[in-house]
Design an enzyme around this catalytic site. Sequence first.
Site, short mmCIF file in Angstrom:
data_model
loop_
_atom_site.label_atom_id
_atom_site.label_comp_id
_atom_site.label_asym_id
_atom_site.label_seq_id
_atom_site.Cartn_x
_atom_site.Cartn_y
_atom_site.Cartn_z
N ASP A 1 0.85 -1.19 0.00
CA ASP A 1 0.00 0.00 0.00
C ASP A 1 0.88 1.24 0.00
O ASP A 1 1.69 1.43 0.91
CB ASP A 1 -0.89 -0.04 1.25
CG ASP A 1 -1.76 1.20 1.37
OD1 ASP A 1 -1.89 1.93 0.38
OD2 ASP A 1 -2.31 1.42 2.47
N ASN B 1 -0.44 4.52 -0.31
CA ASN B 1 -1.09 5.77 0.14
C ASN B 1 -1.78 5.65 1.49
O ASN B 1 -2.54 6.53 1.90
CB ASN B 1 -2.09 6.26 -0.92
CG ASN B 1 -3.29 5.32 -1.07
OD1 ASN B 1 -3.34 4.28 -0.40
ND2 ASN B 1 -4.23 5.66 -1.92
N ASP C 1 -1.56 -0.87 -3.92
CA ASP C 1 -1.82 0.02 -5.07
C ASP C 1 -0.58 0.17 -5.94
O ASP C 1 0.49 -0.39 -5.64
CB ASP C 1 -2.34 1.38 -4.58
CG ASP C 1 -1.44 1.99 -3.52
OD1 ASP C 1 -0.22 1.76 -3.59
OD2 ASP C 1 -1.96 2.67 -2.61
N ASP D 1 -2.72 -8.25 -16.81
CA ASP D 1 -3.73 -9.31 -16.85
C ASP D 1 -4.90 -8.79 -17.67
O ASP D 1 -5.48 -7.75 -17.35
CB ASP D 1 -4.18 -9.61 -15.41
CG ASP D 1 -4.51 -11.07 -15.20
OD1 ASP D 1 -5.18 -11.63 -16.09
OD2 ASP D 1 -4.11 -11.62 -14.17
N ASP E 1 -6.38 -13.94 -19.39
CA ASP E 1 -7.15 -14.64 -18.36
C ASP E 1 -8.15 -15.61 -19.00
O ASP E 1 -8.82 -15.27 -19.98
CB ASP E 1 -7.91 -13.61 -17.52
CG ASP E 1 -8.73 -14.26 -16.42
OD1 ASP E 1 -8.13 -14.87 -15.53
OD2 ASP E 1 -9.97 -14.16 -16.47
N GLU F 1 -3.85 -18.38 -19.79
CA GLU F 1 -4.20 -19.32 -18.72
C GLU F 1 -5.12 -20.37 -19.31
O GLU F 1 -6.23 -20.07 -19.73
CB GLU F 1 -4.93 -18.57 -17.60
CG GLU F 1 -5.29 -19.48 -16.46
CD GLU F 1 -6.50 -19.02 -15.67
OE1 GLU F 1 -6.59 -19.35 -14.49
OE2 GLU F 1 -7.39 -18.36 -16.25
N HIS G 1 -2.02 -16.61 -7.66
CA HIS G 1 -3.04 -16.09 -6.74
C HIS G 1 -4.27 -16.99 -6.66
O HIS G 1 -5.18 -16.70 -5.89
CB HIS G 1 -3.45 -14.69 -7.21
CG HIS G 1 -4.11 -14.75 -8.56
ND1 HIS G 1 -3.42 -15.05 -9.71
CD2 HIS G 1 -5.40 -14.62 -8.92
CE1 HIS G 1 -4.26 -15.09 -10.72
NE2 HIS G 1 -5.48 -14.82 -10.29
N ASP G 2 -4.34 -18.04 -7.45
CA ASP G 2 -5.49 -18.95 -7.44
C ASP G 2 -5.22 -20.25 -6.69
O ASP G 2 -6.06 -21.15 -6.69
CB ASP G 2 -5.89 -19.32 -8.87
CG ASP G 2 -6.56 -18.17 -9.59
OD1 ASP G 2 -7.15 -17.31 -8.91
OD2 ASP G 2 -6.49 -18.12 -10.83
#
Length: 575
Positions: free
Chosen positions: A30, A32, A38, A107, A212, A270, A347-348
């Site tokens: 992060d 901010n 972000d 992505d 994707d 993918e 991430h899956d």
Amino acid sequence: MTHNIESMDNVGRFWNESVGYIIYPETFKDGNGDGVGDLLGIISELDYLRDLGVNLLWICPIFSSPMDDNGYDVSDYMTINPMYGTNEDFKKLLDEAHKRGIRIIIDFVLNHTSDEHPWFKKALEDPNSEERSYYFFRKGRREGDKILPPNNWKGFFSTSVWKQIGDSDDFYFHIFSEKMPDVDWSNPKLRQRYFDTARHYLELGVDGFRLDAVAHLAKDTSFENSSLPCDENGLCYDTDRFSNRPELFDYLHEFKREVFSKYPCFTIGEVGGGISAEKSLLFSDRETGCIDEVFNFDTAWCNGAYGSIDKKDDEIKTDVLGLKRSLKHWYDTCHARADMPLYWCNHDHPRVLSQYGSTQYRAESAKALFTTLLFMYGTPFIYQGDEIGMSNVNYTRPEDFFRDVGNKNEVASLRARGYNDEQITHYLNRVSRVNARTPMQWTRGHEAGFTEGENKTNKINDNYLEGVNVLDEMNNPWSILNFYQYAIWKRRSPEINNLIQNSRFQFLDMNHPDVVAYMHEGSENLVVIASFRPYQTYFSFYWAVRDVLLHNYADVILQDHVFTLRPFECFLLKV
Ligand code: NOJ
């Protein structure tokens, strides 16, 4: 365009010289202080990534989205999601990455939009609009007073693939969440919309796309009922109806002709678990294919964890033979004709350290897994946090996983099948993709250094307090992080990279049930040996060791041509 940057090497198929790193922007860093990762956060860590040695980033979706599926539900492809920053921040990220010799692929979600995308809103509002033809609308089946979905297919997130529109007879088609309507790639106007979007980003300077769910772009539009066995709700999980169907290759060839071939870009699709190595060449054959590489999932679940709610923990064991068979089969089938990625997880998936490694041997197993992967043929991808040994969560209730819509639906379905919350939580701690989506652990400090504010994403894994964080790892010369850095430096040296790309590759002792070992035979011979077990094992070795390039223990035990391998011991050797 920001391609002509001095510090970037100028090779054609640059992914063959690359080590990739996967960023899940929501939980990377992060910048901010609002509690969510972000683009400013990513920019602030580009030096970290360069020093780690990676030179290619795949960044999971960053475009406007109501975040039903964490950004895979795009409501505007042309605007950066305000929670991640602005379009200007994105340009800055590209520039700053390129200055450091790091390329970026984004992505690109092609199979569906968000239901909040203006195309879909228009399609709902006006049945005669062009946008209506971008999606699949069909009438339901009337049975007495009831209206049933047009067919009995089940989607990836445990529901019917059809969502009724209000109480009308009309339904729309979605293979993921109901907020992600599938688009119709057989429509040339729809295709042009995506081609224009891709051109826009390539002109801006992106170096390619992770495509994707690319295997699903064509469907069986007869939409006939499946005759496979159904679940308790009468739904059939018949993914062939919307996976790897012949028309999708026509769409992708057109995409290549019209867009990809005109830019120095890398495309990696993918394709998941439903495709054979043989068929994958339809995508990635260097001469006749339509994209550069494909990610498959065949090496992701070789411990039987997938669908394992009824299994006890001691039944979850890495099937080393199966893993090697799969790696070998993909290599044998593809390497002469295609470039290939190498990765353990994204991430899956749950964390690879918890799947194939061991938290008891965190450092040893993280290093063994990385060595095994890094020196095979292909483009290696590291998933954020693997370089510091991040592992699965230990959450206490199903609700802790609800920021993943797939898990939320699955919990409902498991509860309906009679599982209690304790069983469900135990299972999700083992398999949930939330395991990979907890905040990156930077320090021992406030919110693990992920944010200066209050973390608004998934609960942080407590083990950042036990040293599983970047700062502690940096300060320890024998850490996983320092091992990664040194290993990547070796991997990217022209000498070793050429050997890997151009030598004869073979697995050693395929029948060894505990060890993955392989050799590149070329001008030099390079050997990897890695134990995948938390106990001692032995490995016979007939070559003379000329150099130990990497090793995760302090001494070597080799007697009478037999290595005694301690838990997760690994070597990279010159022989
Ligand atoms: C694959 C992505 O990796 C996953 O996170 C997402 O849920 C589906 N595609 C749908 O876009």
